[in-house]
Design a protein around this motif. Structure first.
Motif, PDB file in Angstrom:
ATOM      1  N   GLU A  33      10.374  51.688  16.461  1.00  0.00           N
ATOM      2  CA  GLU A  33      11.355  52.399  16.026  1.00  0.00           C
ATOM      3  C   GLU A  33      11.472  53.479  15.402  1.00  0.00           C
ATOM      4  OE1 GLU A  33      14.869  51.301  17.849  1.00  0.00           O
ATOM      5  OE2 GLU A  33      13.905  49.425  18.833  1.00  0.00           O
ATOM      6  N   GLU A  66      18.413  54.208  14.242  1.00  0.00           N
ATOM      7  CA  GLU A  66      16.087  53.794  14.259  1.00  0.00           C
ATOM      8  C   GLU A  66      16.041  52.960  13.318  1.00  0.00           C
ATOM      9  OE1 GLU A  66      16.341  53.740  17.314  1.00  0.00           O
ATOM     10  OE2 GLU A  66      17.267  55.051  17.933  1.00  0.00           O
ATOM     11  N   HIS A  69      17.398  49.644  13.440  1.00  0.00           N
ATOM     12  CA  HIS A  69      17.628  48.771  14.278  1.00  0.00           C
ATOM     13  C   HIS A  69      15.330  48.164  14.170  1.00  0.00           C
ATOM     14  CE1 HIS A  69      19.197  51.173  17.616  1.00  0.00           C
ATOM     15  NE2 HIS A  69      19.433  51.080  16.397  1.00  0.00           N
ATOM     16  N   GLU A 110      14.071  57.257  25.032  1.00  0.00           N
ATOM     17  CA  GLU A 110      15.419  55.947  24.916  1.00  0.00           C
ATOM     18  C   GLU A 110      14.699  55.276  26.254  1.00  0.00           C
ATOM     19  OE1 GLU A 110      17.350  54.850  22.864  1.00  0.00           O
ATOM     20  OE2 GLU A 110      16.974  56.594  21.582  1.00  0.00           O
ATOM     21  N   GLU A 146      22.420  53.496  23.960  1.00  0.00           N
ATOM     22  CA  GLU A 146      21.232  54.899  23.957  1.00  0.00           C
ATOM     23  C   GLU A 146      21.726  55.822  25.209  1.00  0.00           C
ATOM     24  OE1 GLU A 146      21.741  54.827  19.955  1.00  0.00           O
ATOM     25  OE2 GLU A 146      19.376  54.473  20.244  1.00  0.00           O
TER      26      GLU A 146
HETATM   27 FE1  FEO Z   1      16.338  51.818  18.451  1.00  0.00          FE
HETATM   28 FE2  FEO Z   1      17.191  54.644  20.516  1.00  0.00          FE
HETATM   29  O1  FEO Z   1      16.424  52.470  19.824  1.00  0.00           O
END
Ligand code: FEO
Length: 184
Positions: A33, A66, A69, A110, A146
């Motif tokens: 990520e 990201e 994430h 992705e 995504e």
């Molecule tokens: Fe965190 Fe775009 O996947």
């Protein structure tokens, strides 16, 4: 079957620790990520350098998402009594042929992340780690979005082709994207 240790957090509050395997895989996902963030930031710089500030904005926001994430994984590892170990983040490409090249690469990346999340889910199922399964469900859903977002831009770029006015309209559309922090 791997047995998880239970750690006590106070009166009546206990959590099941991550297995070492799950911990290592989740740490690997943090790195992916963070790399995603680095990659999109690099792509944003490229779009900026060729004068497409809307595309640059879209990718810059993507880079921020990201990071979110990665942090969500980081917090989950800590909550489960694990160790968050941060590895070197690979250097991303800095040069692309054109905008189509950038977004084809985004979609491909992705798809790679989706397969990585699916792999994590397989391990969670294998280990009967229900907390990780529940946590990873969020990423499974996020990856649908995504991929769909990247695919939409790939298709729009194909449609626009060499039409400069249409390209500027698309750039303006992508300039409108705003960053929304993840809900706690
Ligand atoms: Fe965190 Fe775009 O996947």
């Amino acid at each position: 079957m791997l047995v998880n240790t239970v750690i006590y957090m106070g009166y009546g509050k206990e959590i099941t620790m991550l297995t070492k395997k799950m911990e290592a895989e989740l740490n690997g996902q943090i790195n992916k990520e963070l790399y995603s963030s680095y990659l999109y930031l690099s792509m944003s710089a490229y779009c900026n350098s060729i004068g497409f500030l809307g595309f640059a904005n879209w990718l810059r926001i993507q880079a921020k998402e990201e990071l979110d994430h990665a942090m969500k994984l980081f917090d989950f590892i800590l909550e489960r009594g694990g160790n968050a170990s941060l590895a070197t983040v690979e250097q991303p490409d800095a040069e692309w042929v054109n905008l189509s090249n950038v977004f084809d690469a985004t979609l491909k990346h992705e798809q790679f992340i989706t397969s990585s999340i699916n792999h994590l889910m397989e391990i969670a199922v294998e280990e009967k780690d229900f907390a990780s399964m529940s946590f990873l469900n969020w990423y499974v859903s996020e990856q649908i979005e995504e991929e769909a977002n990247a695919e939409e831009i790939v298709r729009k770029l194909q449609f626009v082709g060499d039409d400069k006015n249409a390209m500027l309209t698309l750039d303006k559309e992508l300039a409108a994207r705003v960053y929304t922090p993840l809900a706690e």
